[in-house]
Design a protein around this motif. Structure first.
Motif, PDB file in Angstrom:
ATOM      1  N   PRO A 157      -8.778   0.204  -8.214  1.00  0.00           N
ATOM      2  CA  PRO A 157      -7.728  -0.372  -7.302  1.00  0.00           C
ATOM      3  C   PRO A 157      -6.494  -0.227  -7.124  1.00  0.00           C
ATOM      4  O   PRO A 157      -6.691  -0.086  -8.657  1.00  0.00           O
ATOM      5  CB  PRO A 157      -8.962  -1.651  -6.579  1.00  0.00           C
ATOM      6  CG  PRO A 157      -8.490  -2.124  -7.951  1.00  0.00           C
ATOM      7  CD  PRO A 157      -9.841  -1.173  -8.131  1.00  0.00           C
ATOM      8  N   GLU A 172       0.705  -1.061   0.211  1.00  0.00           N
ATOM      9  CA  GLU A 172      -0.062   0.217  -0.244  1.00  0.00           C
ATOM     10  C   GLU A 172       0.911   1.177   0.353  1.00  0.00           C
ATOM     11  O   GLU A 172       1.887   1.146   0.845  1.00  0.00           O
ATOM     12  CB  GLU A 172      -1.092  -0.258   1.720  1.00  0.00           C
ATOM     13  CG  GLU A 172      -1.838  -0.961   1.341  1.00  0.00           C
ATOM     14  CD  GLU A 172      -3.345  -0.536   0.169  1.00  0.00           C
ATOM     15  OE1 GLU A 172      -3.104   0.192  -0.161  1.00  0.00           O
ATOM     16  OE2 GLU A 172      -3.628  -1.726  -0.256  1.00  0.00           O
ATOM     17  N   MET A 200     -19.695   4.914   2.139  1.00  0.00           N
ATOM     18  CA  MET A 200     -18.577   4.252   2.623  1.00  0.00           C
ATOM     19  C   MET A 200     -17.657   5.008   3.298  1.00  0.00           C
ATOM     20  O   MET A 200     -16.835   4.099   3.761  1.00  0.00           O
ATOM     21  CB  MET A 200     -17.984   4.043   1.348  1.00  0.00           C
ATOM     22  CG  MET A 200     -18.395   2.853   0.784  1.00  0.00           C
ATOM     23  SD  MET A 200     -17.511   2.356  -1.144  1.00  0.00           S
ATOM     24  CE  MET A 200     -16.632   0.849   0.327  1.00  0.00           C
ATOM     25  N   ALA A 215     -10.974   2.436   0.557  1.00  0.00           N
ATOM     26  CA  ALA A 215     -11.801   1.641   0.627  1.00  0.00           C
ATOM     27  C   ALA A 215     -13.100   1.347  -0.679  1.00  0.00           C
ATOM     28  O   ALA A 215     -13.004   0.746  -1.355  1.00  0.00           O
ATOM     29  CB  ALA A 215     -12.650   1.724   1.898  1.00  0.00           C
ATOM     30  N   SER A 265     -12.335   2.405  -3.612  1.00  0.00           N
ATOM     31  CA  SER A 265     -11.396   2.576  -4.870  1.00  0.00           C
ATOM     32  C   SER A 265     -11.583   0.943  -4.618  1.00  0.00           C
ATOM     33  O   SER A 265     -11.188  -0.126  -6.058  1.00  0.00           O
ATOM     34  CB  SER A 265      -9.803   2.468  -4.952  1.00  0.00           C
ATOM     35  OG  SER A 265      -8.994   1.306  -4.195  1.00  0.00           O
ATOM     36  N   LYS A 266     -11.865  -0.576  -3.886  1.00  0.00           N
ATOM     37  CA  LYS A 266     -11.543  -1.649  -3.899  1.00  0.00           C
ATOM     38  C   LYS A 266     -12.972  -2.195  -3.830  1.00  0.00           C
ATOM     39  O   LYS A 266     -13.604  -3.773  -3.553  1.00  0.00           O
ATOM     40  CB  LYS A 266     -11.074  -2.053  -2.415  1.00  0.00           C
ATOM     41  CG  LYS A 266      -9.522  -1.484  -2.689  1.00  0.00           C
ATOM     42  CD  LYS A 266      -8.529  -2.111  -1.606  1.00  0.00           C
ATOM     43  CE  LYS A 266      -7.389  -2.028  -1.916  1.00  0.00           C
ATOM     44  NZ  LYS A 266      -6.673  -2.335   0.143  1.00  0.00           N
ATOM     45  N   THR A 267     -14.300  -1.153  -3.809  1.00  0.00           N
ATOM     46  CA  THR A 267     -15.398  -1.847  -4.183  1.00  0.00           C
ATOM     47  C   THR A 267     -15.674  -2.429  -5.335  1.00  0.00           C
ATOM     48  O   THR A 267     -15.130  -2.262  -6.058  1.00  0.00           O
ATOM     49  CB  THR A 267     -16.903  -0.833  -3.939  1.00  0.00           C
ATOM     50  OG1 THR A 267     -17.679  -1.183  -3.971  1.00  0.00           O
ATOM     51  CG2 THR A 267     -16.578   0.004  -5.515  1.00  0.00           C
ATOM     52  N   ASP A 276      -7.430   6.086   4.067  1.00  0.00           N
ATOM     53  CA  ASP A 276      -8.272   4.300   4.190  1.00  0.00           C
ATOM     54  C   ASP A 276      -9.482   4.476   3.779  1.00  0.00           C
ATOM     55  O   ASP A 276     -10.443   3.442   2.949  1.00  0.00           O
ATOM     56  CB  ASP A 276      -8.584   4.241   5.899  1.00  0.00           C
ATOM     57  CG  ASP A 276      -6.810   4.507   5.985  1.00  0.00           C
ATOM     58  OD1 ASP A 276      -5.971   3.965   5.526  1.00  0.00           O
ATOM     59  OD2 ASP A 276      -6.934   4.208   7.526  1.00  0.00           O
ATOM     60  N   VAL A 277     -10.159   5.799   3.850  1.00  0.00           N
ATOM     61  CA  VAL A 277     -12.476   5.786   2.568  1.00  0.00           C
ATOM     62  C   VAL A 277     -11.732   5.615   1.994  1.00  0.00           C
ATOM     63  O   VAL A 277     -12.430   5.064   1.214  1.00  0.00           O
ATOM     64  CB  VAL A 277     -13.033   6.875   3.485  1.00  0.00           C
ATOM     65  CG1 VAL A 277     -14.028   6.815   2.895  1.00  0.00           C
ATOM     66  CG2 VAL A 277     -12.934   7.164   5.133  1.00  0.00           C
ATOM     67  N   ASP A 330     -10.317   6.988  -7.101  1.00  0.00           N
ATOM     68  CA  ASP A 330     -11.802   7.045  -7.366  1.00  0.00           C
ATOM     69  C   ASP A 330     -11.835   8.201  -8.338  1.00  0.00           C
ATOM     70  O   ASP A 330     -11.681   9.480  -8.283  1.00  0.00           O
ATOM     71  CB  ASP A 330     -12.633   7.291  -6.278  1.00  0.00           C
ATOM     72  CG  ASP A 330     -11.906   6.253  -5.489  1.00  0.00           C
ATOM     73  OD1 ASP A 330     -11.182   5.169  -5.509  1.00  0.00           O
ATOM     74  OD2 ASP A 330     -11.285   6.582  -4.073  1.00  0.00           O
ATOM     75  N   THR A 355      -5.158   7.259  -5.018  1.00  0.00           N
ATOM     76  CA  THR A 355      -4.851   5.988  -4.362  1.00  0.00           C
ATOM     77  C   THR A 355      -3.821   5.665  -3.833  1.00  0.00           C
ATOM     78  O   THR A 355      -3.322   5.151  -3.328  1.00  0.00           O
ATOM     79  CB  THR A 355      -6.584   4.941  -4.325  1.00  0.00           C
ATOM     80  OG1 THR A 355      -6.075   4.474  -5.232  1.00  0.00           O
ATOM     81  CG2 THR A 355      -7.782   5.199  -4.133  1.00  0.00           C
TER      82      THR A 355
END
Length: 256
Positions: free
Chosen positions: A119, A62, A81, A233, A235-237, A229-230, A123, A200
């Motif tokens: 990801p 990361e 989210m 998150a 980006s990984k949905t 972190d939000v 975003d 990200t």
């Protein structure tokens, strides 16, 4: 309306071109060879705003996030989210920052949805057509044509173009580092409007001062790790064609 971009993923060995207004706009046409990276186009208004090329696969580690430290207005993004807070760089990017703050304060972004997330990349958000997350026009919209806002640094009234776009602000050399907010565009001059993306990872090849054709000025950055972190998150949905399967809603954006 002038072309605007939205993130669109592309094959790792090709560079997508901006698409017609009825399709998802893509980020600035990136005509550069990026090792292990596919280029992605952003879409905006009736054209495709250009933006990042998506790396071919998320990084093994990361990215390191460093908070913004400048004293400027802060925007709080309340999403389905989670919430994140970003500093908006009025001091170093007054035109672009003032455009965003005007839209945020007038409720332009409230109720819209993220229309492109990738990801290990970014975003993308800000198209008014995404009020309906299933709209075929998502990624092709922008601010009202000919609308005005005030440059908060100079007090000057700025009129958006007939396409709702603003002039490029290629002044401060702020890189597209993790946690930054950057303008989407069609790859054409002065084609940014309301759409922007949230990095990200460090997408320095999208810097307006980089050797490539992508020119995306940064105008803000999240202020803490929790906010970053939000972003990650979101980006990984799970997605279908880079669009979240379960819509990610921007409930509201407030400015302080």
């Amino acid at each position: 309306m002038a072309k605007r971009q939205e993130l669109g993923s592309a094959p790792p060995d090709s560079f997508p071109q901006a698409t017609p207004r009825h399709r998802h706009a893509t980020v600035a046409l990136v005509s550069l060879t990026f090792v292990a990276a596919g280029i992605v186009l952003f879409r905006h208004a009736n054209a495709a705003p250009t933006m990042l090329g998506a790396p071919a696969g998320a990084p093994a580690v990361e990215p390191t996030f460093t908070p913004a430290i400048q004293a400027n207005p802060h925007a709080t993004f309340h999403t389905s989210m989670g919430t994140f807070v970003a500093e908006i760089f009025v001091d170093s990017m007054p035109l672009t920052a003032s455009n965003f703050l005007d839209l945020a304060r007038t409720g332009f972004y409230d109720g819209l949805h993220f229309h492109r997330v990738i990801p290990g990349f970014m975003d993308q958000f800000g198209c008014p057509f995404t009020r309906d997350p299933l709209s075929p026009r998502a990624g092709t919209g922008g601010p009202p044509p000919g609308s005005t806002f005030v440059n908060l640094a100079t007090g000057e009234s700025i009129r958006r173009s007939a396409d709702g776009t603003i002039p490029d602000e290629h002044t401060a050399r702020i890189s597209n580092a993790p946690g930054t907010l950057s303008m989407a565009n069609t790859g054409q001059k002065d084609s940014g409007g309301s759409q922007f993306f949230m990095n990200t990872v460090h997408n320095d090849f999208l810097d307006w001062f980089s050797p490539g054709e992508s020119k995306h000025p940064v105008f803000g950055k999240v202020v803490d790790q929790a906010s970053f972190d939000v972003m990650v998150a979101i980006s990984k949905t799970p997605t279908r064609d880079d669009c979240p399967v379960t819509p990610v809603t921007m409930k509201s954006v407030t400015v302080a």
